[in-house]
Design a protein around this motif. Sequence first.
Motif, PDB file in Angstrom:
ATOM      1  N   GLY A   8       9.313 -59.222 -65.509  1.00  0.00           N
ATOM      2  CA  GLY A   8       8.952 -57.819 -65.427  1.00  0.00           C
ATOM      3  C   GLY A   8       8.143 -57.412 -66.640  1.00  0.00           C
ATOM      4  N   THR A   9       7.730 -56.187 -66.649  1.00  0.00           N
ATOM      5  CA  THR A   9       6.982 -55.649 -67.771  1.00  0.00           C
ATOM      6  C   THR A   9       7.563 -54.296 -68.141  1.00  0.00           C
ATOM      7  OG1 THR A   9       4.763 -55.193 -68.618  1.00  0.00           O
ATOM      8  CG2 THR A   9       5.201 -54.550 -66.355  1.00  0.00           C
ATOM      9  N   ALA A  10       6.968 -53.676 -69.131  1.00  0.00           N
ATOM     10  CA  ALA A  10       7.466 -52.384 -69.580  1.00  0.00           C
ATOM     11  C   ALA A  10       7.364 -51.357 -68.463  1.00  0.00           C
ATOM     12  CB  ALA A  10       6.661 -51.914 -70.788  1.00  0.00           C
ATOM     13  N   PRO A  11       8.412 -50.555 -68.271  1.00  0.00           N
ATOM     14  CA  PRO A  11       8.341 -49.522 -67.246  1.00  0.00           C
ATOM     15  C   PRO A  11       7.365 -48.415 -67.642  1.00  0.00           C
ATOM     16  CG  PRO A  11      10.419 -49.420 -68.432  1.00  0.00           C
ATOM     17  CD  PRO A  11       9.683 -50.614 -68.939  1.00  0.00           C
ATOM     18  N   PHE A  29       7.923 -50.325 -80.607  1.00  0.00           N
ATOM     19  CA  PHE A  29       8.439 -51.154 -81.701  1.00  0.00           C
ATOM     20  C   PHE A  29       9.204 -50.280 -82.707  1.00  0.00           C
ATOM     21  CE2 PHE A  29       8.029 -53.051 -85.938  1.00  0.00           C
ATOM     22  CZ  PHE A  29       8.565 -54.299 -85.726  1.00  0.00           C
ATOM     23  N   VAL A  30       8.582 -49.180 -83.115  1.00  0.00           N
ATOM     24  CA  VAL A  30       9.214 -48.280 -84.085  1.00  0.00           C
ATOM     25  C   VAL A  30      10.474 -47.659 -83.490  1.00  0.00           C
ATOM     26  CG1 VAL A  30       8.912 -46.137 -85.390  1.00  0.00           C
ATOM     27  CG2 VAL A  30       7.075 -47.830 -85.331  1.00  0.00           C
ATOM     28  N   ASP A  31      10.422 -47.223 -82.243  1.00  0.00           N
ATOM     29  CA  ASP A  31      11.602 -46.636 -81.601  1.00  0.00           C
ATOM     30  C   ASP A  31      12.739 -47.640 -81.513  1.00  0.00           C
ATOM     31  OD1 ASP A  31      10.306 -44.215 -81.295  1.00  0.00           O
ATOM     32  OD2 ASP A  31       9.866 -44.500 -79.161  1.00  0.00           O
ATOM     33  N   TYR A  32      12.422 -48.899 -81.226  1.00  0.00           N
ATOM     34  CA  TYR A  32      13.459 -49.933 -81.179  1.00  0.00           C
ATOM     35  C   TYR A  32      14.105 -50.116 -82.557  1.00  0.00           C
ATOM     36  CZ  TYR A  32      15.779 -54.424 -80.950  1.00  0.00           C
ATOM     37  OH  TYR A  32      16.725 -55.417 -81.048  1.00  0.00           O
ATOM     38  N   GLU A  41      22.214 -53.317 -82.636  1.00  0.00           N
ATOM     39  CA  GLU A  41      21.418 -54.088 -81.680  1.00  0.00           C
ATOM     40  C   GLU A  41      22.085 -54.229 -80.312  1.00  0.00           C
ATOM     41  OE1 GLU A  41      19.834 -57.738 -83.129  1.00  0.00           O
ATOM     42  OE2 GLU A  41      19.209 -56.846 -85.034  1.00  0.00           O
ATOM     43  N   ASP A  42      23.377 -54.001 -80.222  1.00  0.00           N
ATOM     44  CA  ASP A  42      24.080 -54.140 -78.951  1.00  0.00           C
ATOM     45  C   ASP A  42      24.083 -52.855 -78.125  1.00  0.00           C
ATOM     46  OD1 ASP A  42      24.671 -56.783 -79.511  1.00  0.00           O
ATOM     47  OD2 ASP A  42      26.550 -56.271 -80.509  1.00  0.00           O
ATOM     48  N   GLU A  50      12.988 -52.415 -76.702  1.00  0.00           N
ATOM     49  CA  GLU A  50      12.755 -53.826 -76.989  1.00  0.00           C
ATOM     50  C   GLU A  50      11.940 -54.468 -75.868  1.00  0.00           C
ATOM     51  OE1 GLU A  50      15.287 -57.673 -78.476  1.00  0.00           O
ATOM     52  OE2 GLU A  50      16.223 -56.362 -76.992  1.00  0.00           O
ATOM     53  N   LYS A  51      12.300 -54.185 -74.634  1.00  0.00           N
ATOM     54  CA  LYS A  51      11.563 -54.745 -73.500  1.00  0.00           C
ATOM     55  C   LYS A  51      10.116 -54.257 -73.505  1.00  0.00           C
ATOM     56  CE  LYS A  51      11.487 -55.159 -68.512  1.00  0.00           C
ATOM     57  NZ  LYS A  51      12.111 -54.849 -67.235  1.00  0.00           N
ATOM     58  N   ALA A  52       9.933 -52.977 -73.814  1.00  0.00           N
ATOM     59  CA  ALA A  52       8.585 -52.406 -73.825  1.00  0.00           C
ATOM     60  C   ALA A  52       7.716 -53.073 -74.886  1.00  0.00           C
ATOM     61  CB  ALA A  52       8.646 -50.900 -74.049  1.00  0.00           C
TER      62      ALA A  52
END
Length: 78
Positions: A8-11, A29-32, A41-42, A50-52
């Motif tokens: 998949g890719t970023a929604p 990246f910054v939001d993660y 991290e959990d 992270e996926k995005a």
Amino acid sequence: MADEVKIGTAPFDPRFPNQNQTKHCFTSFVDYKRCTKLRGEDYAPCKYFEKAYNSLCPNAWVEKWESQIEEGTFPTKI
């Protein structure tokens, strides 16, 4: 039978409606990083960011940003 791999890719994110996804990459990246700093991290909602960023950002950029964070030269407050 082997485990199925879901690709998949970023929604879709309405904050970034244009084809150029550079800002979406950086913001994710910054939001993660901010999310994991506050919640760990959990924390499941952090996985969205992270996926995005993993889908949108070139690996070289992520490596550079990680180095900048370690060196204290990252251009944005996390």
